[in-house]
Design a protein around this motif. Structure first.
Motif, PDB file in Angstrom:
ATOM      1  N   SER A  37     -13.057  -1.959   0.180  1.00 25.45           N
ATOM      2  CA  SER A  37     -14.404  -0.823  -0.928  1.00 25.45           C
ATOM      3  C   SER A  37     -14.785  -0.269   0.567  1.00 25.45           C
ATOM      4  N   LYS A  38     -14.772  -0.396   1.893  1.00 22.54           N
ATOM      5  CA  LYS A  38     -15.814   0.107   1.931  1.00 22.54           C
ATOM      6  C   LYS A  38     -14.979   2.101   1.970  1.00 22.54           C
ATOM      7  N   ASN A  39     -13.848   2.247   2.310  1.00 22.73           N
ATOM      8  CA  ASN A  39     -12.723   3.132   2.556  1.00 22.73           C
ATOM      9  C   ASN A  39     -12.462   2.876   0.811  1.00 22.73           C
ATOM     10  N   ASP A  40     -12.185   2.539   0.166  1.00 22.00           N
ATOM     11  CA  ASP A  40     -12.052   3.209  -1.617  1.00 22.00           C
ATOM     12  C   ASP A  40     -10.452   2.762  -1.686  1.00 22.00           C
ATOM     13  N   ALA A  41      -9.832   1.955  -0.788  1.00 26.23           N
ATOM     14  CA  ALA A  41      -8.250   2.464  -0.427  1.00 26.23           C
ATOM     15  C   ALA A  41      -8.029   1.105  -1.730  1.00 26.23           C
ATOM     16  N   ASP A  42      -6.505   1.055  -1.963  1.00 31.98           N
ATOM     17  CA  ASP A  42      -5.797   0.404  -3.306  1.00 31.98           C
ATOM     18  C   ASP A  42      -4.882  -1.096  -2.395  1.00 31.98           C
ATOM     19  N   ILE A  43      -4.764  -0.416  -0.934  1.00 32.86           N
ATOM     20  CA  ILE A  43      -4.378  -1.811  -0.494  1.00 32.86           C
ATOM     21  C   ILE A  43      -5.015  -1.450   1.045  1.00 32.86           C
ATOM     22  N   ALA A  44      -4.914  -2.963   1.103  1.00 36.03           N
ATOM     23  CA  ALA A  44      -5.906  -3.045   2.981  1.00 36.03           C
ATOM     24  C   ALA A  44      -4.649  -3.890   3.085  1.00 36.03           C
TER      25      ALA A  44
ATOM     26  N   PHE B  56       9.226  -6.862   4.022  1.00 36.70           N
ATOM     27  CA  PHE B  56       8.581  -6.632   2.846  1.00 36.70           C
ATOM     28  C   PHE B  56       7.821  -7.386   2.682  1.00 36.70           C
ATOM     29  N   TYR B  57       6.971  -7.385   2.959  1.00 31.01           N
ATOM     30  CA  TYR B  57       5.576  -8.597   2.253  1.00 31.01           C
ATOM     31  C   TYR B  57       5.362  -8.081   2.197  1.00 31.01           C
ATOM     32  N   VAL B  58       4.490  -9.689   0.528  1.00 37.58           N
ATOM     33  CA  VAL B  58       3.295  -8.904  -0.148  1.00 37.58           C
ATOM     34  C   VAL B  58       1.466  -9.735   0.615  1.00 37.58           C
ATOM     35  N   TRP B  59       2.213 -10.846   1.221  1.00 35.93           N
ATOM     36  CA  TRP B  59       1.385 -11.552   1.723  1.00 35.93           C
ATOM     37  C   TRP B  59      -0.026 -11.272   3.291  1.00 35.93           C
ATOM     38  N   ASN B  60       0.686 -10.072   3.875  1.00 31.15           N
ATOM     39  CA  ASN B  60      -0.390  -9.673   4.750  1.00 31.15           C
ATOM     40  C   ASN B  60      -0.907  -8.725   4.545  1.00 31.15           C
ATOM     41  N   LYS B  61      -1.028  -8.189   2.832  1.00 33.37           N
ATOM     42  CA  LYS B  61      -2.263  -7.518   1.950  1.00 33.37           C
ATOM     43  C   LYS B  61      -3.066  -7.925   0.913  1.00 33.37           C
ATOM     44  N   ILE B  62      -4.410  -7.145   0.323  1.00 34.73           N
ATOM     45  CA  ILE B  62      -4.664  -7.113  -0.807  1.00 34.73           C
ATOM     46  C   ILE B  62      -4.590  -5.797  -1.675  1.00 34.73           C
ATOM     47  N   TYR B  63      -4.638  -6.319  -2.641  1.00 34.56           N
ATOM     48  CA  TYR B  63      -4.512  -5.072  -3.919  1.00 34.56           C
ATOM     49  C   TYR B  63      -5.064  -4.907  -4.451  1.00 34.56           C
ATOM     50  N   LYS B  64      -5.713  -3.355  -4.974  1.00 32.06           N
ATOM     51  CA  LYS B  64      -6.906  -3.148  -5.631  1.00 32.06           C
ATOM     52  C   LYS B  64      -6.219  -3.386  -7.104  1.00 32.06           C
ATOM     53  N   ARG B  65      -6.740  -4.784  -8.463  1.00 29.97           N
ATOM     54  CA  ARG B  65      -6.654  -5.394  -9.233  1.00 29.97           C
ATOM     55  C   ARG B  65      -5.478  -4.220 -10.226  1.00 29.97           C
TER      56      ARG B  65
ATOM     57  N   ASN C 198      -0.082  -0.037 -13.824  1.00 30.04           N
ATOM     58  CA  ASN C 198       1.194   0.621 -13.276  1.00 30.04           C
ATOM     59  C   ASN C 198       2.132  -1.040 -13.894  1.00 30.04           C
ATOM     60  N   LYS C 199       1.595  -1.826 -13.940  1.00 32.67           N
ATOM     61  CA  LYS C 199       2.260  -3.113 -14.620  1.00 32.67           C
ATOM     62  C   LYS C 199       3.583  -3.423 -13.196  1.00 32.67           C
TER      63      LYS C 199
ATOM     64  N   VAL D  41       4.363  -0.605  -4.832  1.00 25.55           N
ATOM     65  CA  VAL D  41       3.100  -0.464  -4.669  1.00 25.55           C
ATOM     66  C   VAL D  41       2.736   0.229  -3.448  1.00 25.55           C
ATOM     67  N   LEU D  42       3.531   0.049  -2.854  1.00 29.75           N
ATOM     68  CA  LEU D  42       3.303   1.512  -1.382  1.00 29.75           C
ATOM     69  C   LEU D  42       3.113   2.063  -1.751  1.00 29.75           C
ATOM     70  N   PHE D  43       4.129   3.101  -2.749  1.00 28.79           N
ATOM     71  CA  PHE D  43       4.125   4.398  -3.170  1.00 28.79           C
ATOM     72  C   PHE D  43       3.123   4.946  -4.261  1.00 28.79           C
ATOM     73  N   LEU D  44       2.956   3.432  -5.213  1.00 30.51           N
ATOM     74  CA  LEU D  44       1.785   4.167  -6.393  1.00 30.51           C
ATOM     75  C   LEU D  44       0.338   4.681  -5.063  1.00 30.51           C
ATOM     76  N   ALA D  45       0.175   3.859  -4.238  1.00 30.41           N
ATOM     77  CA  ALA D  45      -0.770   3.479  -3.737  1.00 30.41           C
ATOM     78  C   ALA D  45      -1.455   4.458  -3.336  1.00 30.41           C
ATOM     79  N   LYS D  46      -2.824   5.147  -4.231  1.00 30.63           N
ATOM     80  CA  LYS D  46      -3.229   6.219  -3.410  1.00 30.63           C
ATOM     81  C   LYS D  46      -3.791   6.341  -1.539  1.00 30.63           C
ATOM     82  N   LYS D  47      -4.480   4.943  -1.161  1.00 35.80           N
ATOM     83  CA  LYS D  47      -4.643   5.483   0.297  1.00 35.80           C
ATOM     84  C   LYS D  47      -4.844   3.098   0.786  1.00 35.80           C
TER      85      LYS D  47
END
Length: 204
Positions: free
Chosen positions: A20-27, A66-75, A81-82, A100-106
């Protein structure tokens, strides 16, 4: 989360606040492994919090797994991007994570918190030798990885040569193929040997 994994009490709070603080698509956080003897081993640690937006920098996170679980994603990133997981497919997290990494802006890294995943010798990856569909899905997933790397000309260390051929006068006699930590030896087009290794030196 897998039912036998665990997180630190403020894991999602720290990731959410950083995103939220950094307006990131993924943390993204570091992660540790809980071994079958209940020992804890750090596999990936965030040394410094930073925002990443360059293509190669973003995609380098896939080299840590290729882990999904150590990240959160902007809904919105997921829905617009379906980015949905296919049904009845094993190892779908490989293609999903790359996309998802490719499409994330930040992407924002987050220190001082970890995801703990428990080693399971009977997991789908470990059991893939005895299940032909799982192994076929595994090969397909890593072919997607290799094609993805070539398509976008990514300079990643994980894009090691995924296969080596032995040829005489242009005729392929044998081929060694890599699918993550699985190696397959084909002779005259027949898959004869499958080897699992986490520390395999390809050039040897």
């Amino acid at each position: 989360m897998d039912s036998d994994d665990k997180i630190e009490p403020d894991f999602y709070e720290k990731l959410y606040n950083a995103a939220s603080k950094n307006d990131a698509d993924i943390a993204i956080s570091g992660y540790k492994k809980i071994t079958k003897k209940n020992k804890i081993k750090t596999l990936f640690k965030v040394q410094k919090e930073k925002s990443v937006s360059g293509l190669t920098q973003k995609m380098n996170f896939s080299e840590n797994g290729f882990y999904v679980w150590n990240k959160i994603y902007k809904r919105d990133l997921i829905l617009e991007n379906k980015l949905f997981f296919p049904e009845n497919v094993n190892f779908e997290d490989i293609s999903w994570t790359l996309n998802v990494l490719f499409l994330a802006k930040k992407i924002q890294t987050v220190s001082h918190t970890f995801y703990y995943y428990r080693y399971n010798a009977q997991s789908m990856t470990k059991a893939s030798f005895s299940d032909e569909k799982k192994f076929a899905d595994y090969k397909k997933a890593y072919k997607f990885r290799d094609d993805f790397i070539k398509k976008y000309n990514l300079k990643l260390t994980m894009s090691l040569r995924s296969r080596k051929r032995i040829s005489i006068f242009g005729i392929n006699l044998a081929e060694i193929k890599n699918y993550g930590n699985l190696w397959e030896l084909d002779v005259l087009g027949l898959p004869l040997i499958k080897i699992r290794s986490t520390n395999f030196n390809y050039d040897n």
